[in-house]
Design a protein around this motif. Structure first.
Motif, PDB file in Angstrom:
ATOM      1  N   LEU A  36       0.316  -1.163  -0.101  1.00 42.84           N
ATOM      2  CA  LEU A  36      -0.177  -0.445  -0.322  1.00 42.84           C
ATOM      3  C   LEU A  36       0.748   1.169  -0.101  1.00 42.84           C
ATOM      4  O   LEU A  36       0.693   2.173  -0.492  1.00 42.84           O
ATOM      5  CB  LEU A  36      -0.803   0.043   0.997  1.00 42.84           C
ATOM      6  CG  LEU A  36      -1.587   1.644   1.569  1.00 42.84           C
ATOM      7  CD1 LEU A  36      -2.698   1.836   0.276  1.00 42.84           C
ATOM      8  CD2 LEU A  36      -2.722   0.843   2.796  1.00 42.84           C
ATOM      9  N   MET A  37       2.007   1.219   0.635  1.00 43.84           N
ATOM     10  CA  MET A  37       2.242   2.094   1.282  1.00 43.84           C
ATOM     11  C   MET A  37       3.446   2.443  -0.281  1.00 43.84           C
ATOM     12  O   MET A  37       3.979   3.539  -0.527  1.00 43.84           O
ATOM     13  CB  MET A  37       3.626   2.513   2.276  1.00 43.84           C
ATOM     14  CG  MET A  37       2.758   2.502   4.224  1.00 43.84           C
ATOM     15  SD  MET A  37       1.699   3.888   4.056  1.00 43.84           S
ATOM     16  CE  MET A  37       2.806   5.523   3.692  1.00 43.84           C
ATOM     17  N   LYS A  38       3.543   1.300  -0.984  1.00 42.99           N
ATOM     18  CA  LYS A  38       4.560   1.556  -2.409  1.00 42.99           C
ATOM     19  C   LYS A  38       3.952   2.546  -2.942  1.00 42.99           C
ATOM     20  O   LYS A  38       4.129   3.005  -4.282  1.00 42.99           O
ATOM     21  CB  LYS A  38       5.187   0.337  -2.197  1.00 42.99           C
ATOM     22  CG  LYS A  38       6.005   0.239  -3.503  1.00 42.99           C
ATOM     23  CD  LYS A  38       6.767  -1.014  -4.378  1.00 42.99           C
ATOM     24  CE  LYS A  38       7.771  -1.497  -5.697  1.00 42.99           C
ATOM     25  NZ  LYS A  38       7.435  -2.716  -5.766  1.00 42.99           N
ATOM     26  N   ALA A  39       3.039   1.779  -3.457  1.00 40.63           N
ATOM     27  CA  ALA A  39       1.926   2.339  -4.269  1.00 40.63           C
ATOM     28  C   ALA A  39       1.632   4.006  -3.959  1.00 40.63           C
ATOM     29  O   ALA A  39       0.781   4.231  -4.991  1.00 40.63           O
ATOM     30  CB  ALA A  39       0.284   1.628  -4.039  1.00 40.63           C
ATOM     31  N   ALA A  40       1.471   3.901  -2.946  1.00 38.24           N
ATOM     32  CA  ALA A  40       1.078   5.537  -2.048  1.00 38.24           C
ATOM     33  C   ALA A  40       2.605   6.644  -2.665  1.00 38.24           C
ATOM     34  O   ALA A  40       2.250   7.808  -2.498  1.00 38.24           O
ATOM     35  CB  ALA A  40       0.364   5.693  -1.041  1.00 38.24           C
ATOM     36  N   GLY A  41       3.662   5.730  -2.445  1.00 35.52           N
ATOM     37  CA  GLY A  41       4.860   6.196  -2.535  1.00 35.52           C
ATOM     38  C   GLY A  41       5.081   7.099  -1.475  1.00 35.52           C
ATOM     39  O   GLY A  41       6.353   7.956  -1.566  1.00 35.52           O
ATOM     40  N   LEU A  42       4.953   6.208  -0.580  1.00 37.61           N
ATOM     41  CA  LEU A  42       5.862   6.190   0.588  1.00 37.61           C
ATOM     42  C   LEU A  42       6.496   5.476   1.365  1.00 37.61           C
ATOM     43  O   LEU A  42       6.017   4.173   0.795  1.00 37.61           O
ATOM     44  CB  LEU A  42       4.698   7.159   1.576  1.00 37.61           C
ATOM     45  CG  LEU A  42       3.823   8.695   1.504  1.00 37.61           C
ATOM     46  CD1 LEU A  42       1.966   8.869   1.973  1.00 37.61           C
ATOM     47  CD2 LEU A  42       4.343   9.539   1.409  1.00 37.61           C
ATOM     48  N   THR A  43       7.180   5.874   2.487  1.00 38.64           N
ATOM     49  CA  THR A  43       7.972   4.537   3.488  1.00 38.64           C
ATOM     50  C   THR A  43       6.929   4.057   4.520  1.00 38.64           C
ATOM     51  O   THR A  43       5.931   3.931   4.167  1.00 38.64           O
ATOM     52  CB  THR A  43       9.606   5.367   4.133  1.00 38.64           C
ATOM     53  OG1 THR A  43       8.561   5.882   5.198  1.00 38.64           O
ATOM     54  CG2 THR A  43       9.610   5.733   2.807  1.00 38.64           C
ATOM     55  N   HIS A  44       7.446   2.477   4.147  1.00 40.42           N
ATOM     56  CA  HIS A  44       6.403   1.513   5.065  1.00 40.42           C
ATOM     57  C   HIS A  44       6.387   2.401   6.693  1.00 40.42           C
ATOM     58  O   HIS A  44       5.448   2.443   6.154  1.00 40.42           O
ATOM     59  CB  HIS A  44       7.050   0.372   5.382  1.00 40.42           C
ATOM     60  CG  HIS A  44       6.666  -0.895   5.811  1.00 40.42           C
ATOM     61  ND1 HIS A  44       6.576  -0.994   7.232  1.00 40.42           N
ATOM     62  CD2 HIS A  44       5.003  -1.351   5.938  1.00 40.42           C
ATOM     63  CE1 HIS A  44       5.794  -2.170   7.796  1.00 40.42           C
ATOM     64  NE2 HIS A  44       4.903  -2.519   6.985  1.00 40.42           N
ATOM     65  N   GLY A  45       7.525   3.028   7.572  1.00 39.75           N
ATOM     66  CA  GLY A  45       7.327   3.244   7.785  1.00 39.75           C
ATOM     67  C   GLY A  45       6.635   4.714   8.403  1.00 39.75           C
ATOM     68  O   GLY A  45       6.323   5.473   9.562  1.00 39.75           O
ATOM     69  N   ALA A  46       6.521   5.156   7.314  1.00 42.34           N
ATOM     70  CA  ALA A  46       5.352   6.777   7.121  1.00 42.34           C
ATOM     71  C   ALA A  46       4.076   5.954   7.534  1.00 42.34           C
ATOM     72  O   ALA A  46       3.366   7.266   8.435  1.00 42.34           O
ATOM     73  CB  ALA A  46       5.768   7.680   5.952  1.00 42.34           C
TER      74      ALA A  46
END
Length: 191
Positions: A36-46
């Motif tokens: 999900l976070m990859k698809a959103a262009g953000l880091t997993h930690g975010a």
């Protein structure tokens, strides 16, 4: 790395919810936080800076998806100058289309999220939101002369959602489009 501004944090949260709304409708809530976070262009930690858990995100996404769906009802009524029958007919035409069948990510949350929401424990916000969304959809589908949504709105809802689910499950066979056409005929010929 520096801190993210409050405005950027809000934008990131909106992006995660929008992305999750699409992915959950397309692939189900089993989508991993990392994907999900990859698809959103953000880091997993975010993710954990924005949400206390994936369950909290599912709750928020359900509300987001149904709010978006309700706006479509309102826009349909507005496009048809408040003529409920015309707006319902346009919704039925679009709902039972090959385009809607093939584009679950932007489609109806009632059909797309049903199985995942059914697996949520009782008392979860996502289940309450889903139930309210289903009731609102049935009320929108009720004939103008029906008081309070009535059974006719529920029957129309069941026909629409059932046909969409079955047509998606049989996609790639000629039967898929037959299902859409049969449901369309049943709903439009019955008035």
């Amino acid at each position: 790395m520096g801190r993210v501004s409050q405005a950027q944090a809000e934008e990131n949260r909106r992006r995660v919810v929008d992305t999750a709304s699409r992915l959950f409708r397309e692939q189900g809530t089993r989508v991993s936080v990392a994907d999900l976070m990859k698809a959103a262009g953000l880091t997993h930690g975010a993710f954990y800076k924005q949400f206390v858990s994936k369950e909290a995100l599912v709750d928020e996404v359900a509300a987001h998806a149904f709010d978006e769906f309700a706006r479509r009802f309102a826009a349909g009524l507005e496009r048809h100058d408040g003529q409920r029958d015309a707006a319902q007919r346009a919704l039925i035409d679009a709902y039972l289309s090959v385009e809607h069948r093939d584009n679950a990510a932007d489609g109806c949350p009632v059909a797309a999220l049903a199985i995942d929401i059914a697996r949520e424990p009782e008392g979860r916000e996502a289940r309450r939101t889903y139930a309210e969304g289903v009731a609102d959809f049935a009320a929108f589908l009720a004939p103008a002369e029906a008081v309070g949504g009535g059974e006719s709105g529920l029957a129309r809802l069941c026909t629409l959602v059932g046909a969409l689910v079955l047509s998606r499950a049989t996609q790639g066979s000629p039967f898929s489009e037959e299902i859409l056409a049969a449901a369309h005929a049943a709903l439009t010929e019955a008035g």
